[in-house]
Design an enzyme around this catalytic site. Structure first.
Site, mmCIF file in Angstrom:
data_model
loop_
_atom_site.group_PDB
_atom_site.id
_atom_site.type_symbol
_atom_site.label_atom_id
_atom_site.label_comp_id
_atom_site.label_asym_id
_atom_site.label_seq_id
_atom_site.Cartn_x
_atom_site.Cartn_y
_atom_site.Cartn_z
ATOM 1 N N GLY A 43 8.448 -2.622 0.981
ATOM 2 C CA GLY A 43 7.184 -2.723 0.965
ATOM 3 C C GLY A 43 6.132 -1.926 -0.174
ATOM 4 O O GLY A 43 5.243 -2.233 -0.516
ATOM 5 N N THR A 44 6.756 -0.525 -0.277
ATOM 6 C CA THR A 44 6.087 0.375 -1.266
ATOM 7 C C THR A 44 6.139 -0.268 -2.602
ATOM 8 O O THR A 44 4.902 -0.360 -3.266
ATOM 9 C CB THR A 44 6.643 1.619 -1.121
ATOM 10 O OG1 THR A 44 6.584 2.213 0.236
ATOM 11 C CG2 THR A 44 6.403 2.366 -2.331
ATOM 12 N N HIS A 82 12.668 -4.408 6.506
ATOM 13 C CA HIS A 82 13.330 -3.560 7.828
ATOM 14 C C HIS A 82 11.926 -3.398 8.722
ATOM 15 O O HIS A 82 12.522 -2.668 9.980
ATOM 16 C CB HIS A 82 13.597 -2.023 6.862
ATOM 17 C CG HIS A 82 12.343 -1.270 6.855
ATOM 18 N ND1 HIS A 82 11.985 -0.102 7.579
ATOM 19 C CD2 HIS A 82 11.345 -1.173 5.830
ATOM 20 C CE1 HIS A 82 10.956 0.488 7.038
ATOM 21 N NE2 HIS A 82 10.689 0.077 6.056
ATOM 22 N N CYS A 108 6.399 7.932 6.760
ATOM 23 C CA CYS A 108 6.326 8.458 5.572
ATOM 24 C C CYS A 108 5.789 9.977 5.498
ATOM 25 O O CYS A 108 5.686 10.540 4.232
ATOM 26 C CB CYS A 108 5.560 7.586 4.620
ATOM 27 S SG CYS A 108 6.169 5.783 4.811
ATOM 28 N N ASN A 154 -0.611 0.930 10.564
ATOM 29 C CA ASN A 154 0.726 1.236 10.661
ATOM 30 C C ASN A 154 0.737 2.541 11.700
ATOM 31 O O ASN A 154 1.659 2.976 12.569
ATOM 32 C CB ASN A 154 1.644 1.655 9.604
ATOM 33 C CG ASN A 154 0.734 2.758 8.753
ATOM 34 O OD1 ASN A 154 -0.127 2.415 8.388
ATOM 35 N ND2 ASN A 154 1.258 3.968 8.874
ATOM 36 N N GLN A 163 3.298 -3.944 8.238
ATOM 37 C CA GLN A 163 3.360 -3.708 9.647
ATOM 38 C C GLN A 163 3.036 -4.829 10.512
ATOM 39 O O GLN A 163 3.632 -5.178 11.695
ATOM 40 C CB GLN A 163 2.475 -2.719 9.676
ATOM 41 C CG GLN A 163 2.719 -1.751 11.216
ATOM 42 C CD GLN A 163 3.973 -0.884 11.144
ATOM 43 O OE1 GLN A 163 4.145 -0.174 10.135
ATOM 44 N NE2 GLN A 163 5.113 -1.281 11.702
ATOM 45 N N THR A 219 18.371 -6.929 -12.022
ATOM 46 C CA THR A 219 19.353 -7.874 -11.374
ATOM 47 C C THR A 219 19.003 -8.078 -9.982
ATOM 48 O O THR A 219 18.970 -6.979 -9.226
ATOM 49 C CB THR A 219 20.811 -7.213 -11.575
ATOM 50 O OG1 THR A 219 21.117 -7.278 -12.893
ATOM 51 C CG2 THR A 219 22.045 -8.372 -10.841
#
Length: 394
Positions: free
Chosen positions: A70-71, A201, A324, A150, A179, A237
Site C-alpha cells: 500500500g505504501t 495484507h 507504522c 486506519n 484500510q 520483475t
C-alpha cells in the site's frame, strides 16, 4: 491461546491464499517477461490476477498496477500524478488525518515546489466537502483523501468529495483504500476516484504486495525505472505469487464481506459496551460512518502504550494506533487533528477485529480489557494524588 485484536495492523495469511501462491513459488517459477513456456505460464497467472482484481473493482485489467504494498501504491499515485501534472499546476489538497504513506510523501513533494493544502477535520475525523471545494483553484492538480482512517476507523464522504473534484477539469482524485478494502464495497466508477490504493495484507493476503488502480487515460510518471513491466508504470520483475495471492485474498474478502461485516459490527459493539462502562473511556471516530471491526477509544488518566503492554501480558494483542508509528514518542497526528489535547491522546487504544475473530475471544476481551484499563486508571490517579508514596496528597 493469545487473542489477536490488531487486524488493522495486519491479518493472518489465509490457507487458501497460500495454496494459490505455492505453484508460482515452486514449479511455475518463470519470469513473466520470458518468451518460453516457463515464462508464459507465469504471464498467464499474472494476467489473470490483473483481471480478477479488476473484476472486483468494476475496472479493467489494464488499469491495475501491482506494487510492493500500500505504501508504494500511495507513493506511485501521488508522485506519479504530481510530476505528470506539474506543467499544469502545483497545488495538492489532502486531509490532516492521512496515513503517513500519504502525508510524508506529500511533505517530500513540498520540497520540490508543490503546494500542499492540508484540510482540517471535525471531532469525528471527517473532512467537510465544502471546505475541500473551497480549497480547489486553477493550480490544483490532485486531491488525496483516504476512504477509511486506519487509527479511528472513520469513513470519509468520498462520493461527495469526488463530485466536487469532478467540477474542476484536470484535477485527479486519489483515494487510499488500504484500510477500507476488506470491509467496504469498492466500485471505482461509483467511488469516482482516478487512483485507488490497496494493500494485500489488510485482507488476509501476503505482506509486501499491493495494487494501484489507475483509471484508463490517467497519466502518471513511473517512479521506478528499468524495464517495461506493468505497462511501463512500475519497472521490475513482477511478483507473480504475490499478485495471485492478492487477487485470491481480495476475491474471498469480497465474497464473504456481507457476513463478515455484520458479525464484526456486532462483536465490536459488544466490546465497546464493555469498555464504555469504565469511567473516563471515550470512543473516538465517527459513531456510525466507520469501519465495522475497529474500536478506538481514549482512556483518560492512562498511557495507551502501557495499557497495550499490560494487555499483551494478559494474552491480548492490540495497539495504540498505526503500526507504522509504534515506538514513536509523539502522540497520534490523527487525534491531534481531531482536537484531542496531548494528555488525552496519550490514552489512545485501538482494538481491531477481523474475519477470524471469534465470539469466544470477544467474550474474554470484554472481561479482560475493561479490567486492565480500569486498574491502570486507578493506579495513575493514585500516583497523581500521592506522587511520593508517603500517604500525603499532592
Amino acid at each position: 491461546m493469545p487473542i489477536y485484536l490488531d487486524h488493522a495492523a495486519t491479518t493472518p495469511l489465509r490457507r487458501e491464499v497460500l495454496d494459490a501462491m505455492l505453484p508460482y513459488l515452486t514449479e511455475s517459477f518463470g519470469n513473466p517477461s520470458s518468451a518460453h513456456a516457463f515464462g508464459r505460464v507465469a504471464r498467464a497467472g499474472l494476467d489473470e490476477a490483473h483481471e480478477r482484481v479488476a473484476g472486483r473493482l468494476n475496472a479493467q485489467g489494464r488499469e491495475i498496477v501491482f506494487t510492493s504494498g500500500g505504501t508504494e501504491a500511495n507513493n506511485l499515485a501521488l508522485k506519479g500524478a504530481a510530476w505528470a501534472g506539474k506543467a499544469h499546476g502545483h497545488r495538492i489538497v489532502t486531509s490532516s488525518v492521512e496515513h503517513h504513506a500519504v502525508g510524508h510523501t506529500l511533505r517530500y513533494l513540498e520540497k520540490f515546489g508543490f503546494e500542499i493544502v492540508e484540510l482540517p477535520v471535525d471531532r469525528y475525523g471527517r473532512v467537510d466537502p465544502d471546505q475541500l471545494e473551497a480549497a480547489l483553484n486553477d493550480k490544483t492538480i490532485l486531491v488525496s483523501v483516504m476512504l477509511a482512517n486506519n487509527e479511528v476507523g472513520t469513513l470519509q464522504p468520498i462520493t461527495e468529495i469526488a463530485a466536487r473534484v469532478r467540477t474542476r477539469k484536470g484535477v485527479l482524485l486519489h483515494v487510499d483504500a488500504v484500510q477500507a478494502a476488506p470491509y467496504v464495497d469498492l466500485d471505482v466508477d461509483a467511488l469516482g476516484a482516478d487512483l485507488v490504493s490497496l494493500g494485500a495484507h489488510k485482507f488476509e493476503g501476503p505482506k509486501g504486495v499491493g495494487a494501484l488502480y489507475v483509471r484508463h487515460g490517467t497519466h502518471i510518471l513511473a517512479q521506478q525505472q528499468g524495464g517495461t513491466q506493468e505497462r511501463h508504470r512500475r519497472a521490475g520483475t513482477e511478483d507473480v505469487a504475490g499478485a495471485v495471492g492478492l487477487a485470491t485474498a481480495y476475491e474471498l474478502s469480497c465474497a464473504e464481506r456481507p457476513e463478515t461485516v455484520a458479525r464484526l459490527r456486532r462483536q465490536r459493539d459488544r466490546l465497546a459496551a464493555a469498555l464504555g462502562a469504565v469511567p473516563g473511556v471515550e470512543p473516538t471516530g465517527h459513531p456510525k460512518e466507520r469501519l465495522p471491526g475497529l474500536l478506538s477509544v481514549i482512556a483518560r488518566d492512562t498511557d495507551g502504550a502501557s495499557v497495550a503492554m499490560s494487555l499483551d501480558l494478559e494474552g491480548i494483542a492490540c495497539s495504540v494506533g498505526s503500526a507504522c508509528t509504534t515506538g514513536s514518542t509523539e502522540v497520534s497526528h490523527v487525534l491531534t487533528a481531531m482536537g484531542y489535547p496531548e494528555e488525552e491522546a496519550r490514552g489512545a487504544l485501538r482494538l481491531s477485529l477481523g474475519r477470524t475473530t471469534t465470539d469466544d475471544e470477544i467474550a474474554v476481551a470484554c472481561e479482560v480489557v475493561p479490567r486492565v484499563v480500569a486498574s491502570m486508571r486507578l493506579g495513575t490517579v493514585a500516583i497523581a494524588a500521592d506522587p511520593l508514596g508517603q500517604g500525603v496528597p499532592a
